[in-house]
Design a protein around this motif. Structure first.
Motif, PDB file in Angstrom:
ATOM      1  N   HIS A 329     -66.411 -65.220  41.162  1.00 48.54           N
ATOM      2  CA  HIS A 329     -66.409 -64.643  39.819  1.00 48.54           C
ATOM      3  C   HIS A 329     -65.946 -63.191  39.803  1.00 48.54           C
ATOM      4  O   HIS A 329     -65.083 -62.794  39.024  1.00 48.54           O
ATOM      5  CB  HIS A 329     -67.805 -64.731  39.209  1.00 48.54           C
ATOM      6  CG  HIS A 329     -68.211 -66.101  38.814  1.00 48.54           C
ATOM      7  ND1 HIS A 329     -69.398 -66.366  38.163  1.00 48.54           N
ATOM      8  CD2 HIS A 329     -67.603 -67.303  38.973  1.00 48.54           C
ATOM      9  CE1 HIS A 329     -69.492 -67.666  37.929  1.00 48.54           C
ATOM     10  NE2 HIS A 329     -68.433 -68.251  38.435  1.00 48.54           N
ATOM     11  N   GLU A 330     -66.548 -62.377  40.652  1.00 46.72           N
ATOM     12  CA  GLU A 330     -66.281 -60.941  40.591  1.00 46.72           C
ATOM     13  C   GLU A 330     -64.826 -60.631  40.923  1.00 46.72           C
ATOM     14  O   GLU A 330     -64.172 -59.850  40.228  1.00 46.72           O
ATOM     15  CB  GLU A 330     -67.203 -60.190  41.555  1.00 46.72           C
ATOM     16  CG  GLU A 330     -67.051 -58.671  41.459  1.00 46.72           C
ATOM     17  CD  GLU A 330     -68.030 -57.926  42.351  1.00 46.72           C
ATOM     18  OE1 GLU A 330     -67.853 -56.702  42.497  1.00 46.72           O
ATOM     19  OE2 GLU A 330     -68.948 -58.573  42.896  1.00 46.72           O
ATOM     20  N   ALA A 331     -64.292 -61.256  41.974  1.00 51.97           N
ATOM     21  CA  ALA A 331     -62.898 -61.016  42.339  1.00 51.97           C
ATOM     22  C   ALA A 331     -61.964 -61.510  41.241  1.00 51.97           C
ATOM     23  O   ALA A 331     -60.965 -60.850  40.906  1.00 51.97           O
ATOM     24  CB  ALA A 331     -62.581 -61.711  43.665  1.00 51.97           C
ATOM     25  N   ALA A 332     -62.263 -62.663  40.655  1.00 47.75           N
ATOM     26  CA  ALA A 332     -61.429 -63.199  39.592  1.00 47.75           C
ATOM     27  C   ALA A 332     -61.453 -62.299  38.365  1.00 47.75           C
ATOM     28  O   ALA A 332     -60.429 -62.082  37.710  1.00 47.75           O
ATOM     29  CB  ALA A 332     -61.892 -64.606  39.226  1.00 47.75           C
ATOM     30  N   GLN A 333     -62.616 -61.753  38.037  1.00 44.22           N
ATOM     31  CA  GLN A 333     -62.722 -60.850  36.894  1.00 44.22           C
ATOM     32  C   GLN A 333     -61.909 -59.581  37.110  1.00 44.22           C
ATOM     33  O   GLN A 333     -61.322 -59.046  36.162  1.00 44.22           O
ATOM     34  CB  GLN A 333     -64.191 -60.517  36.635  1.00 44.22           C
ATOM     35  CG  GLN A 333     -64.971 -61.706  36.054  1.00 44.22           C
ATOM     36  CD  GLN A 333     -66.454 -61.427  35.897  1.00 44.22           C
ATOM     37  OE1 GLN A 333     -67.194 -62.298  35.509  1.00 44.22           O
ATOM     38  NE2 GLN A 333     -66.902 -60.230  36.205  1.00 44.22           N
ATOM     39  N   LYS A 334     -61.890 -59.092  38.339  1.00 46.95           N
ATOM     40  CA  LYS A 334     -61.071 -57.907  38.626  1.00 46.95           C
ATOM     41  C   LYS A 334     -59.592 -58.201  38.345  1.00 46.95           C
ATOM     42  O   LYS A 334     -58.881 -57.385  37.745  1.00 46.95           O
ATOM     43  CB  LYS A 334     -61.246 -57.492  40.082  1.00 46.95           C
ATOM     44  CG  LYS A 334     -62.606 -56.918  40.422  1.00 46.95           C
ATOM     45  CD  LYS A 334     -62.682 -56.620  41.902  1.00 46.95           C
ATOM     46  CE  LYS A 334     -64.078 -56.164  42.311  1.00 46.95           C
ATOM     47  NZ  LYS A 334     -64.180 -55.930  43.767  1.00 46.95           N
ATOM     48  N   PHE A 335     -59.146 -59.370  38.798  1.00 44.38           N
ATOM     49  CA  PHE A 335     -57.738 -59.713  38.572  1.00 44.38           C
ATOM     50  C   PHE A 335     -57.446 -59.888  37.087  1.00 44.38           C
ATOM     51  O   PHE A 335     -56.429 -59.385  36.578  1.00 44.38           O
ATOM     52  CB  PHE A 335     -57.369 -60.995  39.318  1.00 44.38           C
ATOM     53  CG  PHE A 335     -55.995 -61.479  38.943  1.00 44.38           C
ATOM     54  CD1 PHE A 335     -54.866 -60.842  39.428  1.00 44.38           C
ATOM     55  CD2 PHE A 335     -55.843 -62.538  38.060  1.00 44.38           C
ATOM     56  CE1 PHE A 335     -53.597 -61.248  39.048  1.00 44.38           C
ATOM     57  CE2 PHE A 335     -54.580 -62.962  37.674  1.00 44.38           C
ATOM     58  CZ  PHE A 335     -53.455 -62.318  38.177  1.00 44.38           C
ATOM     59  N   VAL A 336     -58.301 -60.588  36.370  1.00 48.99           N
ATOM     60  CA  VAL A 336     -58.097 -60.823  34.944  1.00 48.99           C
ATOM     61  C   VAL A 336     -58.043 -59.497  34.180  1.00 48.99           C
ATOM     62  O   VAL A 336     -57.209 -59.315  33.282  1.00 48.99           O
ATOM     63  CB  VAL A 336     -59.222 -61.737  34.407  1.00 48.99           C
ATOM     64  CG1 VAL A 336     -59.250 -61.755  32.893  1.00 48.99           C
ATOM     65  CG2 VAL A 336     -59.057 -63.154  34.956  1.00 48.99           C
ATOM     66  N   ALA A 337     -58.918 -58.575  34.535  1.00 43.36           N
ATOM     67  CA  ALA A 337     -58.913 -57.255  33.889  1.00 43.36           C
ATOM     68  C   ALA A 337     -57.621 -56.506  34.191  1.00 43.36           C
ATOM     69  O   ALA A 337     -57.017 -55.894  33.306  1.00 43.36           O
ATOM     70  CB  ALA A 337     -60.121 -56.450  34.345  1.00 43.36           C
ATOM     71  N   TRP A 338     -57.193 -56.540  35.449  1.00 41.79           N
ATOM     72  CA  TRP A 338     -55.959 -55.837  35.838  1.00 41.79           C
ATOM     73  C   TRP A 338     -54.745 -56.400  35.112  1.00 41.79           C
ATOM     74  O   TRP A 338     -53.912 -55.652  34.589  1.00 41.79           O
ATOM     75  CB  TRP A 338     -55.759 -55.962  37.352  1.00 41.79           C
ATOM     76  CG  TRP A 338     -54.441 -55.426  37.834  1.00 41.79           C
ATOM     77  CD1 TRP A 338     -54.137 -54.124  38.102  1.00 41.79           C
ATOM     78  CD2 TRP A 338     -53.252 -56.184  38.090  1.00 41.79           C
ATOM     79  NE1 TRP A 338     -52.825 -54.020  38.513  1.00 41.79           N
ATOM     80  CE2 TRP A 338     -52.261 -55.277  38.508  1.00 41.79           C
ATOM     81  CE3 TRP A 338     -52.941 -57.542  38.006  1.00 41.79           C
ATOM     82  CZ2 TRP A 338     -50.968 -55.680  38.847  1.00 41.79           C
ATOM     83  CZ3 TRP A 338     -51.656 -57.953  38.333  1.00 41.79           C
ATOM     84  CH2 TRP A 338     -50.688 -57.031  38.750  1.00 41.79           C
ATOM     85  N   ALA A 339     -54.632 -57.724  35.043  1.00 46.72           N
ATOM     86  CA  ALA A 339     -53.457 -58.368  34.464  1.00 46.72           C
ATOM     87  C   ALA A 339     -53.349 -58.176  32.962  1.00 46.72           C
ATOM     88  O   ALA A 339     -52.275 -58.384  32.380  1.00 46.72           O
ATOM     89  CB  ALA A 339     -53.485 -59.865  34.783  1.00 46.72           C
ATOM     90  N   THR A 340     -54.431 -57.767  32.306  1.00 44.98           N
ATOM     91  CA  THR A 340     -54.417 -57.574  30.848  1.00 44.98           C
ATOM     92  C   THR A 340     -54.666 -56.115  30.465  1.00 44.98           C
ATOM     93  O   THR A 340     -54.962 -55.815  29.313  1.00 44.98           O
ATOM     94  CB  THR A 340     -55.497 -58.459  30.190  1.00 44.98           C
ATOM     95  OG1 THR A 340     -56.782 -58.118  30.713  1.00 44.98           O
ATOM     96  CG2 THR A 340     -55.225 -59.932  30.451  1.00 44.98           C
ATOM     97  N   SER A 341     -54.513 -55.221  31.419  1.00 45.86           N
ATOM     98  CA  SER A 341     -54.855 -53.818  31.210  1.00 45.86           C
ATOM     99  C   SER A 341     -53.669 -52.984  30.721  1.00 45.86           C
ATOM    100  O   SER A 341     -52.513 -53.415  30.758  1.00 45.86           O
ATOM    101  CB  SER A 341     -55.356 -53.217  32.529  1.00 45.86           C
ATOM    102  OG  SER A 341     -54.294 -53.167  33.478  1.00 45.86           O
TER     103      SER A 341
END
Length: 454
Positions: A329-341
């Protein structure tokens, strides 16, 4: 009466103890390098094969460099295949994917059932308030945000300014479908490999039916009446689908029933379509001189209308979510946040130019002079997104929300079946009446089995 009141048991909050995000951080580099000390993780991302997502994969080494403890594994698929695989994985708690591309159709329905990780506690550096509220609302349910928008789109009319000028034609700011047909007749020239109009014909609830739903809406149609009786055999649907089939058979490219978004984008970019009505996100690709042979020759107008302006253009796009079944979860959330930032938008601007950044998500993008200057289509896109109303998309009252879809879980199968029938009519395998009768029967059966139809 809206869906939530009609399906109390379904709309009850069925969350199953989804873990809450515990990754609040601060600082200007938070989104690029959060939690470097965490244990190594490989996250698998399910992505559609649209151009903006190909760019995301291309730029993703920047995320891995900033987060050396996270490796990215990409599964890039054609839209219909992606939807099938992700839906299967999510609904069976498979855990194959850690981050998935989905739309505003799936996000609230799946979040409501506890299948997605809530993304309520975003770090301050993400600036969630910069994301358009209407967009956040479409990805939320019960006050919880279940996905972050990668790009947001409506629909618009693309046309060749040079061909219109050569033939003495003028595209209105918002054409009617009757005008589109007249323009297509005038510009169609198959002997030269030029077709009057390109439209989605490939079967799929997110392909031909996404577009055709807007056509039916503006011709005065609706999927269901207030008692959940299917309306696909109504005069409005018959008129809309007959118009669509006749237009593509007369002035469209050969094999139109096999063409979805990507196929038509290729045709338009290679100079083979005089007009195209489709997603606003294609504007950046068509204006990119390295990707489009007609860059600089494309004009932009609002999506066409027929008998009513309601529902003539959709509110959609692609977003990133984290399945509850993910083990990271945590690693995936980091990626999702980065890709939409905001930072990712800056990366795209540096790599491809401001006209190519993911559109429709952030106020700050539209406030930038760099973007407004590079993207002559920006004002039309923004107007289309802001005026699309999923809660008021039909001339007659309906018991559902949604513009290019009906916001019930059963619509994926309904749309797929109806899409196949109409693609068959377009290919000459059956009549429009036969296609709509078959679709109407399937649409009625699905909601009756779901307990919606009394």
């Amino acid at each position: 009466m809206k869906l939530a009141k009609q399906r109390g048991d379904f709309t009850a909050r069925l969350r199953r103890g989804v873990c809450k995000s515990a990754w609040k951080v601060s600082g200007s580099l938070a989104l690029m390098a959060m939690g470097a000390g965490a244990s190594a993780a490989t996250i698998t991302i399910a992505s559609v094969n649209n151009p903006d997502m190909i760019e995301l994969k291309k730029l993703s080494p920047a995320f891995e460099k900033a987060n050396p403890d996270i490796k990215l594994n990409w599964v890039v698929l054609e839209e219909n295949v992606l939807r099938q695989r992700v839906t299967t994985d999510i609904t069976t708690n498979g855990g194959q994917f850690d981050a998935v591309m989905l739309t505003s159709y799936e996000a609230p329905l799946w979040g409501r059932r506890g299948w997605l990780v809530p993304l309520d506690d975003m770090p301050a550096a993400y600036d969630l308030n910069d994301v358009f509220k209407t967009v956040r609302d479409t990805l939320s349910d019960g006050g919880h945000l279940y996905a972050l928008p990668f790009y947001v789109e409506s629909t618009m009319t693309y046309y060749r300014k040079d061909l219109f000028a050569e033939n003495g034609l003028t595209m209105p700011d918002q054409p009617t479908y009757q005008q589109i047909a007249a323009f297509a007749d005038k510009l169609n020239d198959p002997a030269k490999g030029l077709y009057g109009v390109c439209l989605r014909g490939k079967a799929g609830w997110g392909e031909n039916m996404a577009y055709l739903s807007t056509v039916a809406n503006t011709f005065g149609g609706r999927w269901y009446d207030e008692n959940w009786r299917a309306q696909l055999t109504s005069p409005q649907w018959k008129k809309a689908v007959s118009y669509y089939v006749d237009l593509l058979r007369k002035d469209g490219p050969p094999g139109a029933s096999s063409n979805g978004f990507n196929e038509n984008l290729t045709l338009m970019a290679s100079g083979r379509c005089a007009m195209w009505v489709d997603a606003t996100v294609a504007a950046s690709f068509l204006s990119n001189t390295t990707q489009s042979r007609v860059a600089g020759k494309i004009g932009y107008a609002l999506a066409p209308i027929a008998d009513t302006p309601k529902g003539s253009h959709w509110l959609g796009g692609w977003a990133l979510a984290v399945p509850s079944s993910s083990k990271s979860h945590e690693a995936a959330q980091k990626f999702v946040a980065w890709a939409t930032s905001k930072q990712y938008i800056e990366l795209v601007a540096k790599d491809e130019g401001w006209a190519s950044v993911p559109p429709g998500t952030r106020k700050s993008t539209y406030e930038r002079a760099d973007y407004r200057q590079a993207a002559p289509f920006a004002s039309i896109v923004l107007k289309s997104i802001e005026t699309a109303d999923p809660n008021d998309a039909t001339a007659q009252k309906v018991p559902y929300s949604g513009i290019q879809y009906v916001s019930i879980p059963e619509f994926q199968s309904i749309g797929a079946v109806v899409g196949q029938s109409i693609a068959g009519a377009l290919a000459g395998q059956m009549s429009v009446d036969q296609a709509l009768q078959a679709g109407n029967t399937a649409a009625d059966r699905a909601v009756r089995q779901a307990g919606l139809q009394k």
